[in-house]
Design a protein around this motif. Structure first.
Motif, PDB file in Angstrom:
ATOM      1  N   TRP A 111     -15.884  10.636  -2.441  1.00 46.83           N
ATOM      2  CA  TRP A 111     -16.072  10.828  -1.059  1.00 46.83           C
ATOM      3  C   TRP A 111     -14.939  11.728  -0.273  1.00 46.83           C
ATOM      4  CZ3 TRP A 111     -17.526   5.058  -0.285  1.00 46.83           C
ATOM      5  CH2 TRP A 111     -18.046   4.485  -0.785  1.00 46.83           C
ATOM      6  N   ASN A 112     -14.652  13.052  -0.959  1.00 45.82           N
ATOM      7  CA  ASN A 112     -14.274  13.839   0.028  1.00 45.82           C
ATOM      8  C   ASN A 112     -14.897  15.651  -0.415  1.00 45.82           C
ATOM      9  OD1 ASN A 112     -11.779  15.275   1.304  1.00 45.82           O
ATOM     10  ND2 ASN A 112     -10.699  14.983  -0.606  1.00 45.82           N
ATOM     11  N   PRO A 113     -15.861  15.093   0.495  1.00 48.15           N
ATOM     12  CA  PRO A 113     -16.927  16.864   0.537  1.00 48.15           C
ATOM     13  C   PRO A 113     -15.759  18.030   1.590  1.00 48.15           C
ATOM     14  CG  PRO A 113     -17.184  15.116   2.074  1.00 48.15           C
ATOM     15  CD  PRO A 113     -15.989  13.885   1.846  1.00 48.15           C
ATOM     16  N   GLN A 114     -14.800  17.629   2.292  1.00 47.15           N
ATOM     17  CA  GLN A 114     -14.217  18.774   2.996  1.00 47.15           C
ATOM     18  C   GLN A 114     -13.181  18.527   1.668  1.00 47.15           C
ATOM     19  OE1 GLN A 114     -14.584  15.525   4.138  1.00 47.15           O
ATOM     20  NE2 GLN A 114     -14.518  15.906   5.959  1.00 47.15           N
ATOM     21  N   HIS A 115     -12.739  18.651   0.311  1.00 41.56           N
ATOM     22  CA  HIS A 115     -11.770  18.937  -0.599  1.00 41.56           C
ATOM     23  C   HIS A 115     -10.522  18.857   0.046  1.00 41.56           C
ATOM     24  CE1 HIS A 115     -15.224  19.800  -3.163  1.00 41.56           C
ATOM     25  NE2 HIS A 115     -15.030  20.436  -2.551  1.00 41.56           N
ATOM     26  N   LEU A 116     -10.010  17.874   0.928  1.00 41.47           N
ATOM     27  CA  LEU A 116      -8.960  17.408   1.763  1.00 41.47           C
ATOM     28  C   LEU A 116      -7.900  16.885   0.223  1.00 41.47           C
ATOM     29  CD1 LEU A 116     -10.061  15.151   4.252  1.00 41.47           C
ATOM     30  CD2 LEU A 116      -9.629  18.159   4.327  1.00 41.47           C
ATOM     31  N   ALA A 117      -6.690  18.069   0.439  1.00 38.81           N
ATOM     32  CA  ALA A 117      -5.827  17.909   0.173  1.00 38.81           C
ATOM     33  C   ALA A 117      -5.508  16.745   0.166  1.00 38.81           C
ATOM     34  CB  ALA A 117      -4.393  19.027   0.368  1.00 38.81           C
ATOM     35  N   ALA A 118      -3.846  16.589  -0.879  1.00 42.63           N
ATOM     36  CA  ALA A 118      -3.044  14.577  -1.199  1.00 42.63           C
ATOM     37  C   ALA A 118      -2.713  14.782   0.725  1.00 42.63           C
ATOM     38  CB  ALA A 118      -2.942  14.408  -1.985  1.00 42.63           C
ATOM     39  N   VAL A 119      -2.678  13.258   1.623  1.00 42.79           N
ATOM     40  CA  VAL A 119      -1.419  13.474   2.661  1.00 42.79           C
ATOM     41  C   VAL A 119       0.059  13.290   1.650  1.00 42.79           C
ATOM     42  CG1 VAL A 119      -1.225  11.784   4.234  1.00 42.79           C
ATOM     43  CG2 VAL A 119      -3.024  11.779   3.785  1.00 42.79           C
ATOM     44  N   GLY A 120       1.235  14.321   2.331  1.00 45.92           N
ATOM     45  CA  GLY A 120       2.250  13.980   2.614  1.00 45.92           C
ATOM     46  C   GLY A 120       3.411  12.811   2.607  1.00 45.92           C
ATOM     47  N   PRO A 121       3.723  13.199   1.573  1.00 48.91           N
ATOM     48  CA  PRO A 121       4.654  11.012   1.525  1.00 48.91           C
ATOM     49  C   PRO A 121       4.906  10.980   2.966  1.00 48.91           C
ATOM     50  CG  PRO A 121       5.919  13.073   0.603  1.00 48.91           C
ATOM     51  CD  PRO A 121       4.695  14.389   1.140  1.00 48.91           C
ATOM     52  N   ASP A 122       5.586  11.759   3.599  1.00 48.64           N
ATOM     53  CA  ASP A 122       5.970  10.509   4.463  1.00 48.64           C
ATOM     54  C   ASP A 122       5.195  10.181   5.214  1.00 48.64           C
ATOM     55  OD1 ASP A 122       5.552  13.795   5.601  1.00 48.64           O
ATOM     56  OD2 ASP A 122       6.790  14.209   6.872  1.00 48.64           O
ATOM     57  N   LEU A 123       4.041  11.444   5.416  1.00 46.33           N
ATOM     58  CA  LEU A 123       3.317  10.904   6.901  1.00 46.33           C
ATOM     59  C   LEU A 123       1.856   9.583   6.088  1.00 46.33           C
ATOM     60  CD1 LEU A 123       1.627  10.616   9.088  1.00 46.33           C
ATOM     61  CD2 LEU A 123      -0.040  12.855   7.871  1.00 46.33           C
ATOM     62  N   ALA A 124       1.689   9.832   4.961  1.00 48.14           N
ATOM     63  CA  ALA A 124       0.958   8.457   4.365  1.00 48.14           C
ATOM     64  C   ALA A 124       1.421   7.324   4.191  1.00 48.14           C
ATOM     65  CB  ALA A 124       0.836   8.698   2.495  1.00 48.14           C
ATOM     66  N   TRP A 125       3.888   7.606   3.908  1.00 46.50           N
ATOM     67  CA  TRP A 125       4.311   5.943   4.059  1.00 46.50           C
ATOM     68  C   TRP A 125       4.347   5.743   5.454  1.00 46.50           C
ATOM     69  CZ3 TRP A 125       5.805   2.530   0.585  1.00 46.50           C
ATOM     70  CH2 TRP A 125       6.293   1.647   1.177  1.00 46.50           C
ATOM     71  N   ASN A 126       3.892   6.668   6.765  1.00 49.27           N
ATOM     72  CA  ASN A 126       4.092   6.052   7.911  1.00 49.27           C
ATOM     73  C   ASN A 126       2.374   5.742   8.101  1.00 49.27           C
ATOM     74  OD1 ASN A 126       2.931   7.253  11.064  1.00 49.27           O
ATOM     75  ND2 ASN A 126       5.074   6.530  10.429  1.00 49.27           N
ATOM     76  N   THR A 127       1.454   6.033   7.999  1.00 50.81           N
ATOM     77  CA  THR A 127       0.325   5.339   8.099  1.00 50.81           C
ATOM     78  C   THR A 127      -0.012   3.983   7.661  1.00 50.81           C
ATOM     79  OG1 THR A 127      -0.211   8.018   8.478  1.00 50.81           O
ATOM     80  CG2 THR A 127      -1.997   6.369   7.334  1.00 50.81           C
ATOM     81  N   ALA A 128       0.416   3.832   6.278  1.00 51.38           N
ATOM     82  CA  ALA A 128       0.366   2.657   5.490  1.00 51.38           C
ATOM     83  C   ALA A 128       1.268   1.715   6.370  1.00 51.38           C
ATOM     84  CB  ALA A 128       0.640   3.080   3.968  1.00 51.38           C
ATOM     85  N   ALA A 129       2.183   2.020   6.497  1.00 46.29           N
ATOM     86  CA  ALA A 129       3.592   0.953   7.635  1.00 46.29           C
ATOM     87  C   ALA A 129       2.700   0.501   8.209  1.00 46.29           C
ATOM     88  CB  ALA A 129       4.482   1.348   7.121  1.00 46.29           C
ATOM     89  N   ALA A 140      -1.102   5.080  -1.997  1.00 43.91           N
ATOM     90  CA  ALA A 140      -1.938   5.507  -2.677  1.00 43.91           C
ATOM     91  C   ALA A 140      -2.623   6.146  -2.929  1.00 43.91           C
ATOM     92  CB  ALA A 140      -1.904   4.876  -4.401  1.00 43.91           C
ATOM     93  N   MET A 141      -3.733   5.292  -2.094  1.00 45.49           N
ATOM     94  CA  MET A 141      -5.020   5.888  -1.685  1.00 45.49           C
ATOM     95  C   MET A 141      -4.723   7.342  -1.022  1.00 45.49           C
ATOM     96  SD  MET A 141      -8.764   4.262  -0.238  1.00 45.49           S
ATOM     97  CE  MET A 141      -8.509   3.503  -2.256  1.00 45.49           C
ATOM     98  N   GLU A 142      -3.899   7.249  -0.051  1.00 42.05           N
ATOM     99  CA  GLU A 142      -3.697   8.826   0.585  1.00 42.05           C
ATOM    100  C   GLU A 142      -3.138  10.159  -0.394  1.00 42.05           C
ATOM    101  OE1 GLU A 142      -1.828   7.926   4.809  1.00 42.05           O
ATOM    102  OE2 GLU A 142      -1.387   6.119   3.916  1.00 42.05           O
ATOM    103  N   ARG A 143      -2.330   9.399  -1.000  1.00 40.56           N
ATOM    104  CA  ARG A 143      -1.208  10.022  -1.929  1.00 40.56           C
ATOM    105  C   ARG A 143      -2.618  11.010  -2.375  1.00 40.56           C
ATOM    106  NH1 ARG A 143       1.411  13.447  -1.104  1.00 40.56           N
ATOM    107  NH2 ARG A 143       2.628  13.676  -3.029  1.00 40.56           N
TER     108      ARG A 143
END
Length: 201
Positions: A93-111, A83-86
């Protein structure tokens, strides 16, 4: 391998062998709830954590309860990381204004971080915000390590306690692992890194 490489290997092996008994004895004392040299400092914190979380340190779990606690703790941790990635584009604390992490990468990273494999298929500085890296991912360096330690301990207890129906208390084991093992180790390691000039100036 060079002679210097063999010397490093031999030195590392000797240090590892010399530390097995004292570290093993310390781990056993911590996870069996026996007194350690850190008790005067950490026992009040431990009691406070149990009081605030409603955990009775004397209650033990059978293997099903322990397994359910392990899986539930890991599942909640993984979902919170996902959820935090998405949602990182909406979080501070996102000074670069990075977009939400994609669902597949977010799930892979969280797991990956939940299971303590920490496999990264991205560039952290251009994908994860400071908050995501500090809270969601760095947390798992403690959380997943603690789960790995207590699962190993529960397995050993299960083998040892042939006539007992319980294998300890997951919440107590995890709390003690955080306080008496991972926190002191991280402080010592951080001081060694600082002494070597690792942090950026």
């Amino acid at each position: 391998m060079s002679a210097y490489g063999w010397l490093q290997f031999a030195l590392f092996s000797l240090i590892l062998l010399a530390s097995v008994r004292p570290v093993g004895v310390y781990l056993a004392r911590v996870l069996e709830g026996e007194r350690t040299w850190l008790d005067p400092f950490l026992r009040p914190c431990e009691r406070l954590i149990y009081k605030l979380s409603g955990v009775n340190a004397k209650d033990e779990m059978n293997w099903r309860q322990y397994a359910f606690a392990v899986l539930g703790f890991s599942a909640v941790s993984m979902l919170m990381t996902y959820a935090m990635e998405r949602l990182q584009n909406f979080l501070p604390w996102n000074p670069q204004h990075l977009a939400a992490v994609g669902p597949d990468l977010a799930w892979n990273t969280a797991a990956s971080f939940t299971t303590n494999t920490n496999w990264q298929s991205y560039t952290p500085e251009t994908t994860m915000s400071y908050l995501t890296q500090m809270v969601a991912l760095a947390y798992h360096n403690f959380g997943s390590a603690a789960v790995g330690i207590v699962v190993a301990v529960a397995l050993i207890r299960g083998i040892k306690r042939t006539t007992s129906g319980t294998i300890g208390n997951f919440w107590v084991d995890t709390t003690r692992t955080y306080l008496y093992i991972l926190l002191p180790a991280s402080i010592v390691y951080a001081l060694l890194l600082v002494a070597q000039g690792v942090p950026q100036k």
